[in-house]
Write a protein that holds these residues in place. Structure first.
Motif, PDB file in Angstrom:
ATOM      1  N   VAL A  30       4.546 -51.290 -27.748  1.00 13.54           N
ATOM      2  CA  VAL A  30       5.789 -50.899 -28.418  1.00 13.54           C
ATOM      3  C   VAL A  30       5.910 -51.703 -29.706  1.00 13.54           C
ATOM      4  O   VAL A  30       5.554 -52.882 -29.752  1.00 13.54           O
ATOM      5  CB  VAL A  30       7.002 -51.195 -27.501  1.00 13.54           C
ATOM      6  CG1 VAL A  30       8.316 -51.036 -28.247  1.00 13.54           C
ATOM      7  CG2 VAL A  30       6.975 -50.299 -26.277  1.00 13.54           C
ATOM      8  N   ASP A  31       6.414 -51.059 -30.777  1.00 11.85           N
ATOM      9  CA  ASP A  31       6.768 -51.781 -32.000  1.00 11.85           C
ATOM     10  C   ASP A  31       8.245 -51.524 -32.280  1.00 11.85           C
ATOM     11  O   ASP A  31       8.924 -50.903 -31.455  1.00 11.85           O
ATOM     12  CB  ASP A  31       5.834 -51.386 -33.156  1.00 11.85           C
ATOM     13  CG  ASP A  31       5.981 -49.933 -33.596  1.00 11.85           C
ATOM     14  OD1 ASP A  31       7.032 -49.320 -33.312  1.00 11.85           O
ATOM     15  OD2 ASP A  31       5.047 -49.402 -34.238  1.00 11.85           O
ATOM     16  N   PRO A  32       8.803 -51.978 -33.405  1.00  9.79           N
ATOM     17  CA  PRO A  32      10.244 -51.793 -33.629  1.00  9.79           C
ATOM     18  C   PRO A  32      10.714 -50.341 -33.637  1.00  9.79           C
ATOM     19  O   PRO A  32      11.916 -50.087 -33.502  1.00  9.79           O
ATOM     20  CB  PRO A  32      10.471 -52.452 -34.995  1.00  9.79           C
ATOM     21  CG  PRO A  32       9.421 -53.522 -35.057  1.00  9.79           C
ATOM     22  CD  PRO A  32       8.219 -52.918 -34.392  1.00  9.79           C
ATOM     23  N   ASP A  33       9.799 -49.365 -33.785  1.00  6.55           N
ATOM     24  CA  ASP A  33      10.168 -47.955 -33.738  1.00  6.55           C
ATOM     25  C   ASP A  33       9.893 -47.333 -32.375  1.00  6.55           C
ATOM     26  O   ASP A  33       9.870 -46.100 -32.238  1.00  6.55           O
ATOM     27  CB  ASP A  33       9.415 -47.172 -34.816  1.00  6.55           C
ATOM     28  CG  ASP A  33       9.933 -47.479 -36.206  1.00  6.55           C
ATOM     29  OD1 ASP A  33      11.161 -47.703 -36.346  1.00  6.55           O
ATOM     30  OD2 ASP A  33       9.130 -47.526 -37.150  1.00  6.55           O
ATOM     31  N   GLY A  34       9.681 -48.161 -31.370  1.00  8.90           N
ATOM     32  CA  GLY A  34       9.457 -47.641 -30.029  1.00  8.90           C
ATOM     33  C   GLY A  34       7.986 -47.543 -29.682  1.00  8.90           C
ATOM     34  O   GLY A  34       7.117 -48.143 -30.338  1.00  8.90           O
ATOM     35  N   VAL A  35       7.686 -46.788 -28.634  1.00  9.47           N
ATOM     36  CA  VAL A  35       6.302 -46.643 -28.191  1.00  9.47           C
ATOM     37  C   VAL A  35       5.469 -45.977 -29.288  1.00  9.47           C
ATOM     38  O   VAL A  35       5.954 -45.118 -30.027  1.00  9.47           O
ATOM     39  CB  VAL A  35       6.237 -45.848 -26.874  1.00  9.47           C
ATOM     40  CG1 VAL A  35       6.613 -44.378 -27.093  1.00  9.47           C
ATOM     41  CG2 VAL A  35       4.860 -45.952 -26.242  1.00  9.47           C
ATOM     42  N   ARG A  36       4.200 -46.388 -29.392  1.00  2.00           N
ATOM     43  CA  ARG A  36       3.330 -45.852 -30.437  1.00  2.00           C
ATOM     44  C   ARG A  36       2.654 -44.572 -29.928  1.00  2.00           C
ATOM     45  O   ARG A  36       1.864 -44.607 -28.968  1.00  2.00           O
ATOM     46  CB  ARG A  36       2.300 -46.898 -30.823  1.00  2.00           C
ATOM     47  CG  ARG A  36       2.928 -48.120 -31.484  1.00  2.00           C
ATOM     48  CD  ARG A  36       1.934 -49.233 -31.724  1.00  2.00           C
ATOM     49  NE  ARG A  36       0.781 -48.785 -32.498  1.00  2.00           N
ATOM     50  CZ  ARG A  36      -0.257 -49.566 -32.796  1.00  2.00           C
ATOM     51  NH1 ARG A  36      -0.277 -50.832 -32.366  1.00  2.00           N
ATOM     52  NH2 ARG A  36      -1.268 -49.101 -33.503  1.00  2.00           N
ATOM     53  N   PRO A  37       2.942 -43.422 -30.539  1.00  2.00           N
ATOM     54  CA  PRO A  37       2.469 -42.145 -30.002  1.00  2.00           C
ATOM     55  C   PRO A  37       0.953 -42.043 -29.877  1.00  2.00           C
ATOM     56  O   PRO A  37       0.441 -41.489 -28.894  1.00  2.00           O
ATOM     57  CB  PRO A  37       3.015 -41.113 -31.000  1.00  2.00           C
ATOM     58  CG  PRO A  37       4.211 -41.766 -31.597  1.00  2.00           C
ATOM     59  CD  PRO A  37       3.870 -43.216 -31.677  1.00  2.00           C
ATOM     60  N   GLU A  38       0.207 -42.564 -30.867  1.00  2.00           N
ATOM     61  CA  GLU A  38      -1.244 -42.416 -30.799  1.00  2.00           C
ATOM     62  C   GLU A  38      -1.818 -43.194 -29.613  1.00  2.00           C
ATOM     63  O   GLU A  38      -2.775 -42.753 -28.955  1.00  2.00           O
ATOM     64  CB  GLU A  38      -1.898 -42.880 -32.119  1.00  2.00           C
ATOM     65  CG  GLU A  38      -1.964 -44.381 -32.352  1.00  2.00           C
ATOM     66  CD  GLU A  38      -0.663 -45.008 -32.830  1.00  2.00           C
ATOM     67  OE1 GLU A  38      -0.687 -46.206 -33.177  1.00  2.00           O
ATOM     68  OE2 GLU A  38       0.374 -44.300 -32.862  1.00  2.00           O
TER      69      GLU A  38
ATOM     70  N   ALA B  62      11.251 -39.710 -35.874  1.00  2.00           N
ATOM     71  CA  ALA B  62       9.952 -39.064 -36.073  1.00  2.00           C
ATOM     72  C   ALA B  62       9.108 -39.104 -34.806  1.00  2.00           C
ATOM     73  O   ALA B  62       8.299 -38.185 -34.558  1.00  2.00           O
ATOM     74  CB  ALA B  62       9.208 -39.758 -37.222  1.00  2.00           C
ATOM     75  N   ARG B  63       9.262 -40.136 -33.999  1.00  2.00           N
ATOM     76  CA  ARG B  63       8.424 -40.268 -32.812  1.00  2.00           C
ATOM     77  C   ARG B  63       8.962 -39.508 -31.604  1.00  2.00           C
ATOM     78  O   ARG B  63       8.206 -39.216 -30.666  1.00  2.00           O
ATOM     79  CB  ARG B  63       8.267 -41.757 -32.452  1.00  2.00           C
ATOM     80  CG  ARG B  63       7.410 -42.524 -33.450  1.00  2.00           C
ATOM     81  CD  ARG B  63       7.185 -43.968 -32.991  1.00  2.00           C
ATOM     82  NE  ARG B  63       6.407 -44.713 -33.976  1.00  2.00           N
ATOM     83  CZ  ARG B  63       6.037 -45.978 -33.828  1.00  2.00           C
ATOM     84  NH1 ARG B  63       6.406 -46.652 -32.733  1.00  2.00           N
ATOM     85  NH2 ARG B  63       5.328 -46.587 -34.761  1.00  2.00           N
ATOM     86  N   ARG B  64      10.254 -39.219 -31.587  1.00  3.86           N
ATOM     87  CA  ARG B  64      10.840 -38.578 -30.400  1.00  3.86           C
ATOM     88  C   ARG B  64      10.135 -37.259 -30.051  1.00  3.86           C
ATOM     89  O   ARG B  64       9.674 -37.076 -28.914  1.00  3.86           O
ATOM     90  CB  ARG B  64      12.341 -38.360 -30.605  1.00  3.86           C
ATOM     91  CG  ARG B  64      13.158 -39.641 -30.529  1.00  3.86           C
ATOM     92  CD  ARG B  64      14.576 -39.416 -31.042  1.00  3.86           C
ATOM     93  NE  ARG B  64      15.288 -38.426 -30.256  1.00  3.86           N
ATOM     94  CZ  ARG B  64      16.066 -38.726 -29.214  1.00  3.86           C
ATOM     95  NH1 ARG B  64      16.221 -39.975 -28.836  1.00  3.86           N
ATOM     96  NH2 ARG B  64      16.692 -37.769 -28.568  1.00  3.86           N
TER      97      ARG B  64
END
Length: 478
Positions: A226-234, A265-267
Motif C-alpha cells: 500500500v502507498d498513500p493512494d491505497g493498494v497498488r493495482p499493478e 483513479a485506483r477504485r
C-alpha cells in the motif's frame, strides 16, 4: 471524578478493610457507605458487585453484603500434557496449519498499567464516547414492545435499512446481515469465501486482527503493498495471478495502519482486477464515521460502485461509539449472501435484540449527528496536537502521511532501529505504543510504530506522551 474511577477506588478501599470482618460478617449498609465515602448509591452497588465477582463478598437481597467464607485450598492441578499430542496431531493433516496469535489484537484491547499514557488504544476515550446518548438509547430500547424477544436472524429490518442507506442508494435491507461488530463480520466473510489452506490477498501493512482471523481459519495471507493512494493495482493484479487467490481484504478509507485512502483513479482499477480474477473484495469500512473536521467530502464505499457482487461490505458502529456496542453488518449481493447468512447463523444465531434496538434508537436520535460532529472536531484537534508534538520533540521518525480520518499515525523508524527496544523503553517511560511488526504478514520493509490519539484524555496528554516517547528514544538510540 469519573464514575468508573470512583467504583475502582471504592472497591479497593473496601477490599483493604475486609480483614476487619470475620468470614460471614456483615459489611456496613449501602446507605452507610454512601455517607462515609460521599459517593452515589450506584457507585456503592457497582463496587460491591465488583468484590462479589472476585469472590470476596456475598450479597444477599434485602440483607446486605457479607464477607465471603474463607476459600478452601485449591485442588492439585491436573495433567494436561496429553493436549500437546492432540493439538499437534490436528495440525499435521492441515495444508496450512491454523495458528491463533492474538498478540496484535490484545495490544489494542488491553488496558495499560496505571499512569501509562495509552498511545496503543483502538477505541475512543470515554470522554469522546456518547455515553449519555447510549444510556438513553438503551433505556428507550428496553421499553420497546418485544425488545427482549427473539429478533429476526438477519437483524431488525429497520436497522438493516439504515445501514443499507449508508452503503449506497442501490442497496436494500434484504442485502444486509446484522453482526456482532466488525471482527465477527470479517470472520464470517473469510470463512465463507476461502476454504482452509487457500491464499487470501491482504494489504501490506494491514490490521493485525484480520491477519489473526485468516491464520486461525488456516488461510495463507499474501501481502500486497500500500502507498498513500491505497493498494497498488499493478501489484494486486500480479498477486492474483501468482497466488490464484479468490479473496482480497482491504480498507479503502483511512486504512489501518497507514491512513491511506484509495484514490479515485485506483477504485475502478481495483474492482476490475478483482472481477477479472473471479475474486471477491472484502471491504472493511471500519472508520467512515471517524472522519476529521478538515477532510472534505468522502468517497463512497467501494460497494456503492459495484453492481456485480464483487464486494462484500463490512462496517460497524463500534469505533464511533464504544467497544461494548458491538453492532455491525455484512452486506453482499448474489448467491454469496446465502453462504454468509448460513455461517453467521451457525456461529451466533443472532445479535441480541436489545443491542439492535439500542443501536436503532441511537442512530435515530438528534444526539447521533451532534456526537459525530463533536468527534470529528476532537479528532482533528488531537491529530494536530500529535503531529505538532512529533515534529517538535521527535523529528527522527518519518511521518509520510497525515490522514484526515481515523485515530492514529503511522511512523517509519530510521533504518536499523530496534523496534521492540523502542516499544519496551517507551513503556518504561510511561507511554504504551503499538509495534509495527504485527501489521505485516511477511517481513516488514522497515521498523514502524503506530500511535493512537483517540484513546487518551486530550491534547495535553498527547504532548506529554510524545515527551515520554522522546525519553525512550534517547534511551534506546542516544
Amino acid at each position: 471524578m469519573h464514575e468508573r474511577s470512583s467504583v475502582v477506588e471504592l472497591a479497593n478501599s473496601l477490599k483493604r478493610e475486609l480483614n476487619r470482618y470475620s468470614p460471614g460478617g456483615k459489611l456496613p449498609s449501602s446507605r452507610a457507605l454512601v455517607d462515609r465515602y460521599r459517593v452515589s448509591p450506584v457507585t456503592v452497588s457497582r463496587a460491591l458487585a465488583r468484590l462479589a465477582a472476585e469472590g470476596l463478598v456475598v450479597t444477599r437481597p434485602g440483607a446486605g453484603a457479607f464477607r465471603a467464607p474463607a476459600r478452601t485450598a485449591a485442588p492439585p492441578p491436573g495433567d494436561t500434557s496429553w493436549q500437546e499430542v492432540a493439538l499437534s496431531a490436528d495440525a499435521a493433516t492441515e495444508l496450512v496449519p491454523r495458528s491463533v496469535d492474538a498478540i496484535g489484537v490484545l495490544v489494542t484491547l488491553a488496558a495499560p498499567p496505571p499512569g501509562v499514557i495509552e498511545f496503543n488504544g483502538g477505541y475512543l476515550h470515554p470522554s469522546l464516547q456518547p455515553e449519555q446518548a447510549m444510556a438513553a438509547a438503551l433505556a428507550r430500547a428496553g421499553r420497546r414492545p418485544g425488545a427482549w424477544g427473539r429478533p429476526p436472524t438477519d437483524g431488525l429490518p429497520e436497522l438493516r435499512d439504515w445501514f443499507a442507506r449508508g452503503i449506497g442508494d442501490t442497496w436494500t435491507a434484504a442485502e444486509v446481515l446484522v453482526t456482532a461488530g466488525g471482527q465477527s463480520a470479517l470472520t464470517t466473510a473469510l470463512r465463507a469465501l476461502a476454504p482452509p489452506g487457500a491464499p487470501v490477498l491482504v494489504e501490506s501493512p494491514t490490521y493485525p486482527g484480520m491477519l489473526a482471523i485468516a491464520r486461525a481459519a488456516g488461510l495463507r495471507p499474501v501481502p500486497v503493498p500500500v502507498d498513500p493512494d491505497g493498494v497498488r493495482p499493478e501489484l494486486l493484479a500480479a498477486a492474483f495471478r501468482a497466488s490464484g487467490a479468490r479473496v482480497f481484504v482491504c480498507q479503502p478509507l483511512f486504512q489501518n495502519p497507514t491512513g491511506a485512502v484509495l484514490s479515485p483513479a485506483r477504485r475502478p482499477e481495483v474492482l476490475r482486477i478483482a472481477r477479472e480474477a473471479g475474486a471477491f473484495i472484502v471491504e472493511d469500512d471500519f472508520v467512515r464515521r471517524l472522519v476529521h473536521e478538515d477532510a472534505g467530502p468522502l468517497p463512497g464505499p467501494l460497494a456503492a460502485d459495484d453492481p456485480d457482487g464483487v464486494v462484500v461490505h463490512v462496517c460497524s458502529l463500534t469505533k464511533a461509539t464504544s467497544p461494548s456496542l458491538r453492532v455491525g453488518v455484512l452486506a453482499a449481493r448474489g448467491p454469496v449472501l446465502e453462504r454468509l447468512r448460513a455461517i453467521h447463523v451457525v456461529d451466533t444465531f443472532f445479535v441480541p435484540r436489545p443491542f439492535q434496538e439500542a443501536a436503532l434508537e441511537l442512530v435515530g436520535s438528534a444526539a447521533w449527528n451532534r456526537h459525530l460532529r463533536s468527534v470529528s472536531a476532537a479528532l482533528k484537534t488531537r491529530r494536530d496536537a500529535m503531529t505538532t508534538a512529533l515534529r517538535t520533540e521527535l523529528p527522527e521518525p518519518a511521518l509520510p502521511h497525515i490522514p484526515s480520518g481515523g485515530y492514529h499515525l503511522w511512523l517509519r523508524l530510521p533504518d536499523g532501529t530496534d523496534e521492540q527496544a523502542v516499544v519496551s523503553a517507551a513503556l518504561r517511560a510511561g507511554v504504551a505504543v503499538a509495534p509495527g511488526r504485527p501489521y505485516f504478514s511477511a517481513e516488514p520493509p522497515a521498523a514502524h510504530l503506530r500511535l493512537s490519539f483517540a484513546a487518551v484524555a486530550g491534547p495535553a496528554e498527547i504532548t506529554e506522551g510524545v515527551r515520554r516517547l522522546r525519553t525512550a528514544w534517547d534511551e534506546t538510540l542516544g
